[in-house]
Design an enzyme around this catalytic site. Structure first.
Site, PDB file in Angstrom:
ATOM      1  CB  CYS A   1      -2.949 116.377   1.418  1.00  0.00           C
ATOM      2  SG  CYS A   1      -2.164 116.809   2.991  1.00  0.00           S
TER       3      CYS A   1
ATOM      4  CG  HIS B   1      -2.838 112.449   3.640  1.00  0.00           C
ATOM      5  ND1 HIS B   1      -2.152 113.099   2.646  1.00  0.00           N
ATOM      6  CD2 HIS B   1      -3.870 111.796   3.015  1.00  0.00           C
ATOM      7  CE1 HIS B   1      -2.712 112.847   1.465  1.00  0.00           C
ATOM      8  NE2 HIS B   1      -3.756 112.067   1.665  1.00  0.00           N
TER       9      HIS B   1
ATOM     10  CG  HIS C   1      -6.067 111.645  -1.359  1.00  0.00           C
ATOM     11  ND1 HIS C   1      -5.157 111.038  -0.520  1.00  0.00           N
ATOM     12  CD2 HIS C   1      -6.194 110.793  -2.420  1.00  0.00           C
ATOM     13  CE1 HIS C   1      -4.752 109.886  -1.050  1.00  0.00           C
ATOM     14  NE2 HIS C   1      -5.372 109.715  -2.197  1.00  0.00           N
TER      15      HIS C   1
END
Length: 359
Positions: free
Chosen positions: A273, A321, A333
């Site tokens: 990510c 994240h 993402h």
């Protein structure tokens, strides 16, 4: 219904269709209330049946722990790289310092040998034997210059020896930090592999129909969270105008859609990510921290209502994240292992906050 309401309704529908159609949904969405969940019993287990939703939540928790460990691994790797570079720099300085010390010692030795060739008699004593007054005056000046040059040489030699000792001490300290970070890397790497393996083991125990239902539950959780986020009216205040660098970052990130997630990866074929977001902003000409936790800690924070494309949305209480906002209530993402870079609803996970790299 005015144009804004029409746009919001359209966005909600598009996000719903995107989430329901995507084979790679955003992860860690808030849990939807299961209406009549399927159940699964592990082979050979005598414990009460567990609902498929329980299994989904357990898998989700494992992947989130893996994501947190991935951040720790990436940070340790980044720090180790910086320490390695510093050690190389110090080694070069030590080599230069030692060469300078050797040169100064040679010069000092040459001066000593010159005095020896003069019979060991100090210059001052030889000057006293000169009859010519002008030669005497000139000689006094040269002796003074010689004394100053000698003292300067000794001072520089002392300073270089002290610098060399400092370089050596700093290099030792950097080696210790480097080894400590290597230990952290190995620990994080082990945890990542354990959590991913545990999650995969749970998924592998599911029948084909159960696995399909599990994916549907994930999508539903994403959809419910996104719908609730959009229903709050948040899009009414969000500015959709991206900066010049923000547009470049979004362009880079969206071009990676479909590429697999891989922990620790920064492209070009796979990403995690924060690898995706850091490389996207690097492509836009702005270097940012490598990990989502460091991005949250170090980049300027902004209110959600002030969000614009290119900004980074940090998710979960541990900032484990990150996704890039691309406008219209959506992010791009890299979700988690087993998924690909994709577009998802910006509100499909618990938002910790928003940061702006080019503020």
């Amino acid at each position: 219904m005015n144009r804004r309401h029409v746009a919001t309704a359209a966005i909600t529908l598009v996000c719903a269709l995107t989430v329901l159609a995507s084979g790679s949904p955003a992860f860690a969405a808030p849990e939807p209330p299961p209406s009549a969940p399927a159940s699964v019993t592990e082979p050979g287990a005598s414990a009460p049946e567990r609902s498929l939703e329980d299994v989904r939540q357990e898998i989700e928790a494992l992947y989130r722990k893996a994501a947190s460990a991935t951040d720790a691994y990436n940070l340790a790797e980044e720090q180790a790289a910086a320490q390695s570079a510093e050690i190389v720099k110090l080694a070069k300085e030590m080599t230069k310092g030692q060469a300078r010390i050797d040169d100064l010692k040679n010069r000092a030795g040459a001066a000593a040998r010159a005095q020896y060739r003069g019979g060991g008699m100090p210059p001052e004593a030889r000057l006293m034997l000169v009859d010519d007054p002008q030669l005497f005056i000139d000689g006094v000046g040269r002796i003074r210059q010689g004394h100053k040059a000698t003292q300067d040489l000794l001072n520089e030699l002392t300073r270089m020896q002290a610098d060399l000792a400092t370089y050596s001490k700093d290099a030792s300290a950097q080696w210790e930090k480097l080894e400590a970070n290597r230990v952290k890397q190995e620990k994080a790497k082990k945890e990542i592999k354990e959590k991913i393996a545990a999650a995969k083991k749970l998924e592998d125990k599911l029948e084909k129909e159960e696995l399909a239902r599990l994916i549907e539950l994930e999508r539903q959780a994403q959809y419910d969270a996104q719908t609730a986020w959009l229903s709050s009216g948040v899009l009414k205040e969000i500015d959709s105008r991206a900066s010049k660098q923000g547009k470049k970052a979004v362009t880079f990130a969206t071009k990676q859609i479909g590429k697999p997630y891989e922990w620790g990866a920064e492209g070009p074929g796979t990403f995690d990510c924060s690898g995706l977001t850091s490389q996207a902003w690097a492509a836009a000409g702005r270097g940012i921290p490598r990990t989502s936790q460091e991005q949250w800690r170090l980049l300027p924070r902004i209110a959600i209502k002030d969000m614009r494309p290119g900004d980074l949305i940090i998710y979960h209480s541990d900032a484990s994240h990150v996704g890039m906002y691309i406008g219209d209530g959506a992010i791009v993402h890299a979700p988690r292992p087993g998924r690909n870079v994709t577009i998802a609803g910006a509100g499909s996970m618990g938002i910790l906050g928003v940061v702006r790299p080019d503020k």
